[in-house]
Design a protein around this motif. Structure first.
Motif, PDB file in Angstrom:
ATOM      1  N   CYS A  83      -2.136  -1.765   6.897  1.00  0.00           N
ATOM      2  CA  CYS A  83      -3.022  -2.173   5.805  1.00  0.00           C
ATOM      3  C   CYS A  83      -2.251  -1.528   4.315  1.00  0.00           C
ATOM      4  O   CYS A  83      -2.069  -2.573   3.403  1.00  0.00           O
ATOM      5  CB  CYS A  83      -4.467  -1.423   5.929  1.00  0.00           C
ATOM      6  SG  CYS A  83      -5.445  -2.419   6.739  1.00  0.00           S
ATOM      7  N   THR A  84      -1.948  -0.211   4.178  1.00  0.00           N
ATOM      8  CA  THR A  84      -1.431   0.176   3.058  1.00  0.00           C
ATOM      9  C   THR A  84      -0.341  -0.866   2.394  1.00  0.00           C
ATOM     10  O   THR A  84      -0.442  -0.579   1.173  1.00  0.00           O
ATOM     11  CB  THR A  84      -1.042   1.446   3.321  1.00  0.00           C
ATOM     12  OG1 THR A  84      -1.855   2.345   4.318  1.00  0.00           O
ATOM     13  CG2 THR A  84      -1.082   2.400   1.803  1.00  0.00           C
ATOM     14  N   ASP A  85       0.591  -1.155   3.343  1.00  0.00           N
ATOM     15  CA  ASP A  85       1.828  -1.703   2.737  1.00  0.00           C
ATOM     16  C   ASP A  85       1.413  -2.995   2.393  1.00  0.00           C
ATOM     17  O   ASP A  85       2.444  -4.165   2.256  1.00  0.00           O
ATOM     18  CB  ASP A  85       2.830  -1.388   3.768  1.00  0.00           C
ATOM     19  CG  ASP A  85       3.304  -0.044   3.499  1.00  0.00           C
ATOM     20  OD1 ASP A  85       3.136   0.665   2.733  1.00  0.00           O
ATOM     21  OD2 ASP A  85       3.709   0.565   4.846  1.00  0.00           O
ATOM     22  N   SER A  86       0.276  -3.567   2.689  1.00  0.00           N
ATOM     23  CA  SER A  86      -0.004  -5.051   2.844  1.00  0.00           C
ATOM     24  C   SER A  86      -1.098  -5.638   1.659  1.00  0.00           C
ATOM     25  O   SER A  86      -1.231  -6.865   1.379  1.00  0.00           O
ATOM     26  CB  SER A  86      -0.572  -5.738   4.051  1.00  0.00           C
ATOM     27  OG  SER A  86       0.358  -5.120   5.143  1.00  0.00           O
ATOM     28  N   VAL A  87      -1.701  -4.491   1.075  1.00  0.00           N
ATOM     29  CA  VAL A  87      -2.823  -5.054   0.200  1.00  0.00           C
ATOM     30  C   VAL A  87      -2.691  -4.400  -1.115  1.00  0.00           C
ATOM     31  O   VAL A  87      -1.774  -3.413  -1.063  1.00  0.00           O
ATOM     32  CB  VAL A  87      -4.277  -4.625   0.911  1.00  0.00           C
ATOM     33  CG1 VAL A  87      -4.542  -5.755   2.034  1.00  0.00           C
ATOM     34  CG2 VAL A  87      -4.627  -3.444   0.999  1.00  0.00           C
ATOM     35  N   GLY A  88      -3.576  -5.026  -2.015  1.00  0.00           N
ATOM     36  CA  GLY A  88      -3.385  -4.260  -3.349  1.00  0.00           C
ATOM     37  C   GLY A  88      -2.809  -5.217  -4.457  1.00  0.00           C
ATOM     38  O   GLY A  88      -2.179  -6.450  -4.034  1.00  0.00           O
ATOM     39  N   CYS A 126      -5.058  -7.315  10.155  1.00  0.00           N
ATOM     40  CA  CYS A 126      -6.147  -6.808  10.630  1.00  0.00           C
ATOM     41  C   CYS A 126      -7.433  -7.303  10.059  1.00  0.00           C
ATOM     42  O   CYS A 126      -8.576  -7.190  10.435  1.00  0.00           O
ATOM     43  CB  CYS A 126      -6.313  -5.455  10.725  1.00  0.00           C
ATOM     44  SG  CYS A 126      -6.561  -4.732   9.362  1.00  0.00           S
ATOM     45  N   ALA A 127      -7.246  -8.258   9.018  1.00  0.00           N
ATOM     46  CA  ALA A 127      -8.269  -9.001   8.292  1.00  0.00           C
ATOM     47  C   ALA A 127      -9.261  -7.903   7.683  1.00  0.00           C
ATOM     48  O   ALA A 127     -10.364  -8.412   6.888  1.00  0.00           O
ATOM     49  CB  ALA A 127      -9.119  -9.870   9.401  1.00  0.00           C
ATOM     50  N   THR A 128      -9.006  -6.682   7.614  1.00  0.00           N
ATOM     51  CA  THR A 128      -9.805  -6.037   6.791  1.00  0.00           C
ATOM     52  C   THR A 128      -9.854  -6.104   5.282  1.00  0.00           C
ATOM     53  O   THR A 128      -8.717  -6.354   4.707  1.00  0.00           O
ATOM     54  CB  THR A 128      -9.471  -4.403   6.944  1.00  0.00           C
ATOM     55  OG1 THR A 128      -9.511  -4.053   8.309  1.00  0.00           O
ATOM     56  CG2 THR A 128     -10.222  -3.447   6.164  1.00  0.00           C
ATOM     57  N   VAL A 129     -10.974  -6.064   4.593  1.00  0.00           N
ATOM     58  CA  VAL A 129     -10.999  -6.429   3.147  1.00  0.00           C
ATOM     59  C   VAL A 129     -11.140  -4.989   2.642  1.00  0.00           C
ATOM     60  O   VAL A 129     -12.202  -4.232   2.680  1.00  0.00           O
ATOM     61  CB  VAL A 129     -12.109  -7.208   2.902  1.00  0.00           C
ATOM     62  CG1 VAL A 129     -12.157  -7.099   1.200  1.00  0.00           C
ATOM     63  CG2 VAL A 129     -12.182  -8.486   3.314  1.00  0.00           C
ATOM     64  N   HIS A 130     -10.106  -4.765   1.719  1.00  0.00           N
ATOM     65  CA  HIS A 130     -10.129  -3.362   0.986  1.00  0.00           C
ATOM     66  C   HIS A 130     -10.803  -3.711  -0.438  1.00  0.00           C
ATOM     67  O   HIS A 130     -10.016  -3.870  -1.343  1.00  0.00           O
ATOM     68  CB  HIS A 130      -8.637  -2.876   0.863  1.00  0.00           C
ATOM     69  CG  HIS A 130      -8.162  -2.434   2.209  1.00  0.00           C
ATOM     70  ND1 HIS A 130      -7.914  -1.347   2.770  1.00  0.00           N
ATOM     71  CD2 HIS A 130      -7.544  -3.397   3.117  1.00  0.00           C
ATOM     72  CE1 HIS A 130      -7.577  -1.215   3.861  1.00  0.00           C
ATOM     73  NE2 HIS A 130      -7.296  -2.208   4.241  1.00  0.00           N
TER      74      HIS A 130
END
Ligand SMILES: Nc1ncnc2c1ncn2[C@@H]1O[C@H](COP(=O)(O)OP(=O)(O)OP(=O)(O)O)[C@@H](O)[C@H]1O
Ligand SMILES: [Mg+2]
Ligand SMILES: [Zn+2]
Length: 284
Positions: free
Chosen positions: A25-30, A41-45
């Motif tokens: 997640c950390t390296d994929s969103v923002g 993983c399809a988690t929305v941050h």
């Protein structure tokens, strides 16, 4: 005597995600990745590490594109959406010497009581903020009952006075919300939100979808409330014009992150983040 500027609210690292998350997640969103949803993983941050402070009577604007996490952040401040991390420190404005409390550490009962007594919210969609089967007066009265008002006559009088204050026709106190116009419904929400004299007023797109003359009147009303009652406010809008008129300071959100924060005038005159530059130039 010069008064000491103190904060009423200090938000520290407030975070909310929808989904369980994964190591990638950390390296994929923002903002750098131009998305808030993890492709693995399809988690929305929805909101990541939001921090800011608010002084008494201050209006903070939150701008950002659709899906950037503005409403999520507001729901956390309203204590209706749980945070995954962070703190919301609150200091009673009438008692600056009292130690700050972290609202997120209150037990469920105390949290609800705090929300009923000290918070007021205007939801983006009126049907989320109002009970459509109750009368307009009943909607305002409900908030007062939650704040432990018990005298029926006093409740009705306060409801009528709030309708008057928000320029609603008091003779329609017993009518149901579906018979009111969009601009009037936002006023009903404002009347309800103000009922228990909140310390913090949360406004989510309070003027979106209203035509310009109605919008101007709602903005006037908010300005008057701010002026007369010194209510601290967080004002979410995707409309920079609205923010410019009401908010002294502004934060800009993108993909769940605060990408820029500062004095509204400075942000509008000299935006630093490429997204804010785009936002400002497209609003001109
Ligand atoms: N209950 C939920 N379950 C799953 N995802 C959610 C939920 N609520 C919000 N989201 C997601 O979180 C992200 C942020 O949503 P949010 O409603 O906070 O955006 P917003 O900035 O208020 O957008 P808008 O300007 O359209 O109102 C979006 O991707 C949204 O789909
Ligand atoms: Mg929203
Ligand atoms: Zn992930």
């Amino acid at each position: 005597m010069k008064s000491i500027p103190t904060w009423v609210l200090r938000v520290d690292g407030l975070t909310r995600r929808f989904g369980v998350g994964c190591p990638r997640c950390t390296d994929s969103v923002g903002p750098a990745h131009e998305r808030s949803q993890c492709p693995w993983c399809a988690t929305v941050h929805a909101c990541t590490a939001a921090s800011f402070t608010l002084a008494r009577g201050e209006v903070l604007g939150i701008v950002g594109e659709s899906g950037s996490g503005k409403s999520t952040l507001l729901q956390m401040l309203n204590l209706t959406s749980p945070a995954d991390a962070g703190a919301i420190w609150y200091r009673e404005p009438t008692d600056p010497a009292a130690p700050p409390i972290d609202l997120l550490r209150l037990d469920r009962y105390a949290m609800r009581q705090f929300r009923n007594d000290r918070l007021g919210i205007v939801h983006q969609r009126p049907e989320l903020g109002l009970e459509m089967r109750f009368s307009v007066g009943g909607n305002v009265a409900e908030k007062l009952l939650l704040a432990r008002w018990r005298n029926v006559a006093a409740i009705r009088e306060r409801a009528a006075s709030l309708m008057h204050q928000t320029e609603l026709p008091v003779e329609r106190i017993d009518d149901a919300p579906p018979t009111f116009s969009g601009g009037m419904l936002q006023r009903v929400q404002i009347a309800r939100a103000l009922a228990s004299r909140p310390a913090l007023l949360l406004l989510d797109e309070v003027t979106s979808g209203l035509d310009l003359s109605v919008q101007a009147r709602v903005l006037d009303l908010i300005r008057r409330i701010q002026w007369e009652q010194q209510v601290t406010m967080v004002l979410v809008s995707h409309d920079l014009g609205v923010i410019k008129q009401l908010a002294r300071r502004t934060i800009v959100m993108k993909h769940g992150h605060i990408v820029e924060a500062g004095l509204t005038d400075q942000i509008l005159e000299d935006p630093q983040h490429p997204y804010t530059q785009l936002l400002v130039s497209s609003a001109l």
